[in-house]
Enzyme design. Structure first.
Site, PDB file in Angstrom:
ATOM      1  N   ARG A  83      -3.771   6.544  21.639  1.00 41.71           N
ATOM      2  CA  ARG A  83      -4.961   7.374  21.872  1.00 41.71           C
ATOM      3  C   ARG A  83      -5.349   7.336  23.355  1.00 41.71           C
ATOM      4  O   ARG A  83      -5.703   8.363  23.947  1.00 41.71           O
ATOM      5  CB  ARG A  83      -6.127   6.845  21.018  1.00 41.71           C
ATOM      6  CG  ARG A  83      -5.970   7.136  19.536  1.00 41.71           C
ATOM      7  CD  ARG A  83      -6.946   6.336  18.687  1.00 41.71           C
ATOM      8  NE  ARG A  83      -6.872   6.757  17.292  1.00 41.71           N
ATOM      9  CZ  ARG A  83      -7.362   6.065  16.269  1.00 41.71           C
ATOM     10  NH1 ARG A  83      -7.987   4.912  16.478  1.00 41.71           N
ATOM     11  NH2 ARG A  83      -7.258   6.526  15.043  1.00 41.71           N
ATOM     12  N   ASP A 128       2.714  -1.934  -4.479  1.00 42.30           N
ATOM     13  CA  ASP A 128       1.313  -1.506  -4.625  1.00 42.30           C
ATOM     14  C   ASP A 128       0.743  -2.198  -5.849  1.00 42.30           C
ATOM     15  O   ASP A 128       1.482  -2.842  -6.618  1.00 42.30           O
ATOM     16  CB  ASP A 128       1.171   0.025  -4.692  1.00 42.30           C
ATOM     17  CG  ASP A 128      -0.122   0.470  -3.987  1.00 42.30           C
ATOM     18  OD1 ASP A 128      -1.172  -0.158  -4.255  1.00 42.30           O
ATOM     19  OD2 ASP A 128      -0.083   1.403  -3.184  1.00 42.30           O
ATOM     20  N   ILE A 158      -1.228   6.506   4.358  1.00 44.99           N
ATOM     21  CA  ILE A 158      -0.395   6.204   5.545  1.00 44.99           C
ATOM     22  C   ILE A 158       1.076   6.211   5.129  1.00 44.99           C
ATOM     23  O   ILE A 158       1.926   6.800   5.800  1.00 44.99           O
ATOM     24  CB  ILE A 158      -0.757   4.830   6.167  1.00 44.99           C
ATOM     25  CG1 ILE A 158      -2.165   4.880   6.786  1.00 44.99           C
ATOM     26  CG2 ILE A 158       0.275   4.421   7.227  1.00 44.99           C
ATOM     27  CD1 ILE A 158      -2.619   3.581   7.418  1.00 44.99           C
ATOM     28  N   CYS A 159       1.344   5.569   3.999  1.00 42.57           N
ATOM     29  CA  CYS A 159       2.752   5.431   3.594  1.00 42.57           C
ATOM     30  C   CYS A 159       3.387   6.767   3.227  1.00 42.57           C
ATOM     31  O   CYS A 159       4.596   6.942   3.389  1.00 42.57           O
ATOM     32  CB  CYS A 159       2.871   4.402   2.476  1.00 42.57           C
ATOM     33  SG  CYS A 159       2.552   2.751   3.132  1.00 42.57           S
ATOM     34  N   ASP A 185      -4.470   2.720  19.015  1.00 42.29           N
ATOM     35  CA  ASP A 185      -5.458   2.751  20.101  1.00 42.29           C
ATOM     36  C   ASP A 185      -4.757   2.992  21.446  1.00 42.29           C
ATOM     37  O   ASP A 185      -5.236   3.754  22.282  1.00 42.29           O
ATOM     38  CB  ASP A 185      -6.217   1.417  20.133  1.00 42.29           C
ATOM     39  CG  ASP A 185      -6.679   1.011  18.740  1.00 42.29           C
ATOM     40  OD1 ASP A 185      -7.746   1.454  18.322  1.00 42.29           O
ATOM     41  OD2 ASP A 185      -5.930   0.286  18.049  1.00 42.29           O
ATOM     42  N   GLY A 196       0.844  -1.200   0.000  1.00 40.69           N
ATOM     43  CA  GLY A 196       0.000   0.000   0.000  1.00 40.69           C
ATOM     44  C   GLY A 196       0.876   1.246   0.000  1.00 40.69           C
ATOM     45  O   GLY A 196       0.519   2.298   0.531  1.00 40.69           O
ATOM     46  N   ASN A 247     -10.952  -7.089   1.677  1.00 39.61           N
ATOM     47  CA  ASN A 247      -9.524  -7.120   2.011  1.00 39.61           C
ATOM     48  C   ASN A 247      -8.951  -8.507   2.286  1.00 39.61           C
ATOM     49  O   ASN A 247      -7.727  -8.687   2.206  1.00 39.61           O
ATOM     50  CB  ASN A 247      -9.239  -6.183   3.192  1.00 39.61           C
ATOM     51  CG  ASN A 247      -9.337  -4.726   2.770  1.00 39.61           C
ATOM     52  OD1 ASN A 247      -9.293  -4.416   1.580  1.00 39.61           O
ATOM     53  ND2 ASN A 247      -9.481  -3.826   3.726  1.00 39.61           N
ATOM     54  N   GLY A 265      -3.488  -2.983   7.694  1.00 37.87           N
ATOM     55  CA  GLY A 265      -4.729  -2.904   6.901  1.00 37.87           C
ATOM     56  C   GLY A 265      -5.883  -3.532   7.660  1.00 37.87           C
ATOM     57  O   GLY A 265      -5.724  -4.574   8.303  1.00 37.87           O
ATOM     58  N   ARG A 270     -15.014  -1.403  10.594  1.00 37.95           N
ATOM     59  CA  ARG A 270     -13.809  -1.996   9.972  1.00 37.95           C
ATOM     60  C   ARG A 270     -14.097  -3.407   9.461  1.00 37.95           C
ATOM     61  O   ARG A 270     -13.559  -3.824   8.449  1.00 37.95           O
ATOM     62  CB  ARG A 270     -12.652  -1.988  10.971  1.00 37.95           C
ATOM     63  CG  ARG A 270     -12.231  -0.573  11.369  1.00 37.95           C
ATOM     64  CD  ARG A 270     -11.060  -0.610  12.324  1.00 37.95           C
ATOM     65  NE  ARG A 270     -10.747   0.698  12.884  1.00 37.95           N
ATOM     66  CZ  ARG A 270     -11.117   1.100  14.100  1.00 37.95           C
ATOM     67  NH1 ARG A 270     -11.835   0.314  14.879  1.00 37.95           N
ATOM     68  NH2 ARG A 270     -10.766   2.296  14.537  1.00 37.95           N
ATOM     69  N   HIS A 326      -9.016  -4.489  17.081  1.00 38.26           N
ATOM     70  CA  HIS A 326      -8.914  -3.090  16.630  1.00 38.26           C
ATOM     71  C   HIS A 326     -10.266  -2.731  16.000  1.00 38.26           C
ATOM     72  O   HIS A 326     -10.432  -2.708  14.783  1.00 38.26           O
ATOM     73  CB  HIS A 326      -7.774  -2.935  15.631  1.00 38.26           C
ATOM     74  CG  HIS A 326      -7.678  -1.552  15.043  1.00 38.26           C
ATOM     75  ND1 HIS A 326      -7.449  -0.427  15.795  1.00 38.26           N
ATOM     76  CD2 HIS A 326      -7.804  -1.120  13.765  1.00 38.26           C
ATOM     77  CE1 HIS A 326      -7.434   0.624  15.008  1.00 38.26           C
ATOM     78  NE2 HIS A 326      -7.654   0.243  13.772  1.00 38.26           N
TER      79      HIS A 326
END
Ligand code: NAD
Ligand code: LMR
Length: 328
Positions: A162, A42, A16-17, A159, A11, A105, A130, A98, A187
Site C-alpha cells: 500500500r 477449515d 482470502i483463500c 501495508d 481458513g 482469535n 489472521g 484488529r 499491523h
C-alpha cells in the site's frame, strides 16, 4: 520434475483463500516448475464448502497441482508441511480495530502452534495472516517450542505494498522503481509507514516530494487506515485479493530472496534492533537470502520517527499483556 512442496493453508474456505489457492496451484508463488500439494484446513462447519473449492481446483487442470487434502484437523493439515499459511481467523467488521479480535482469535493460534509443533517439518516456514497478525504470530511461536522462532513471520506486506503504491501514484513512477520502503511495527493503525529511506533511481523519495506535509497529512494516515477504508468500501468485507497477493509476494521473497539493493517489511521476532526489545513480533525492513530473513541494521532514525516506532511497540506490549493468561 521437482518433488512436490506441501503447502498447508488454514481458513481455506474463506475469502482470502478463494483469491489465493488458485494462484498457488498455478505456480505463481513457487514457480512454474514446482509441483505443490495443498493441505487445506477449515473448521468442521465449513467442511461442506470445500466441495465447490476442490471441484474448481480440479476444473482448472493445473499441471503443478499434485494433491489436495481437506480436513478440520490442524495436525492433519500441517503434517510434513513445508509452508504453512495461517489465514483462518475471524476478520473485523466495521467499527472494530484488529486488536478487538484478540479474544476470538487467540485460541485458534494456540491450537495452530501446538499442531505445528507436533506435525510440521522442522524447517517449515509459517506466515501468520489472521488478525491481529503480530500477536497471533507471537502466540503461535509460544505454542510451538520445538520450532525455531525464525521459522515464523507475520504479514505486513500488504501495508508495504500500500505504501509503495501511494508513492508511485504521487510521483507518477512505476511501483517497481521504488526501493527501500519500510513499514515498522504492528499491523494496526499504529504502524509507521516510513519513506525516509526510500529511493527512486538515484534520488531519495523525500527529495522528490515537493510538498512535505503530504507525508504526515496524507501518506502515513492513508496507509495506516487502508484496511478500514477497504472494509467500508466493500460494505463490511475486508481486503481479500490484495491480501492474497501480499501473501504470494511475502513468501516469494522469503523463499527466493529480495531484490538486489532492496528490502521488504516483515513482522519477525525482534533481535533488539532499533530499541525494540527482543521477542516481540515487530515489522522491520528485512533482506532475504537462501530462505532466511535478516533485519536491516544501522539505519539512521530521527527522534520523532523513533517515537512513532515506540508507539507501535507499546501497542504490541498491551496486546501481549491481554493474552498473557492464555500462555501460562
Ligand atoms: P473469512 O471470514 O472469509 O475467512 C476466515 C476463515 O477462517 C473461514 O473460512 C472460517 O471458517 C475460518 N475459521 C474460523 N474459525 C477458525 C478456526 N477456529 N480455525 C481455523 N479456521 C477458522 O476471512 P478472510 O477475509 O479470509 O480473512 C481471514 C483473516 O485474515 C482475518 O483475520 C482477517 O482480518 C485477516 N487479514 C489479514 C491481513 C493482513 O494483512 N495481515 C489482510 C487481510 C485480512
Ligand atoms: C487489512 O489490512 O486490510 C486487513 O488486516 C483487514 C483489516 O482488518 O484491516
Amino acid at each position: 520434475m521437482k518433488s512436490p512442496i506441501r503447502i498447508a493453508v488454514t481458513g481455506a474456505t474463506g475469502q482470502i483463500c478463494y483469491n489465493l489457492l488458485y494462484r498457488i496451484a498455478a505456480g505463481e508463488m513457487l514457480g512454474k516448475d514446482q509441483p505443490v500439494i495443498l493441505q487445506l484446513h477449515d473448521i468442521t462447519e465449513a467442511q461442506p464448502l470445500f466441495d465447490g473449492i476442490v471441484m474448481e481446483l480440479y476444473d482448472c487442470a493445473f499441471p503443478l497441482l499434485s494433491g489436495i487434502i481437506t480436513t478440520d484437523n490442524p495436525e492433519v493439515a500441517f503434517n510434513n508441511a513445508d509452508i504453512v499459511l495461517l489465514v483462518g481467523a475471524r476478520p473485523r467488521g466495521e467499527n472494530m480495530e484488529r486488536k478487538d479480535l484478540l479474544a476470538a482469535n487467540s485460541p485458534i493460534f494456540i491450537q495452530n502452534g501446538r499442531a505445528l509443533n507436533t506435525a510440521a517439518k522442522r524447517n517449515v516456514k509459517v506466515l501468520v495472516v489472521g488478525n491481529p497478525a503480530n500477536t497471533n504470530a507471537y502466540i503461535t511461536i509460544k505454542n510451538a517450542p520445538d520450532l525455531d522462532p525464525s521459522n515464523f513471520s507475520a504479514m505486513l506486506r500488504l501495508d508495504h505494498n500500500r505504501a509503495l503504491s501511494q508513492v508511485a501514484l504521487k510521483l507518477h513512477v512505476p511501483v517497481s522503481d521504488i526501493k527501500r520502503m519500510i513499514v515498522w511495527g504492528n499491523h494496526s493503525n499504529t504502524q509507521f509507514p516510513d519513506l525516509s529511506h526510500a529511493t527512486v533511481g538515484n534520488n531519495s523519495v523525500s527529495s522528490l516530494i515537493t510538498d512535505p506535509a503530504w507525508i504526515e497529512n496524507y501518506f502515513i494516515p492513508v496507509v495506516q487506515k487502508r484496511g478500514t477504508a477497504i472494509i467500508e468500501a466493500r460494505r463490511g468485507k475486508s481486503s481479500a485479493a490484495s491480501a492474497a497477493n501480499a501473501i504470494i509476494n511475502h513468501m516469494q521473497d522469503w523463499i527466493f530472496g529480495t531484490r538486489e539493493g532492496d528490502w521488504v517489511s516483515m513482522g519477525v521476532p525482534s533481535n533488539g534492533s532499533y530499541d525494540i526489545p527482543r521477542g516481540v513480533i515487530y515489522s522491520f525492513p528485512v533482506t532475504c537470502q537462501n530462505g532466511q530473513y535478516k533485519i536491516v541494521e544501522g539505519l539512521e532514525i530521527s527522534p520523532s520517527d523513533r517515537e512513532k516506532m515506540q508507539k507501535s511497540y507499546q501497542e504490541l506490549v498491551t496486546e501481549q499483556e491481554a493474552i498473557k493468561h492464555l500462555l501460562a
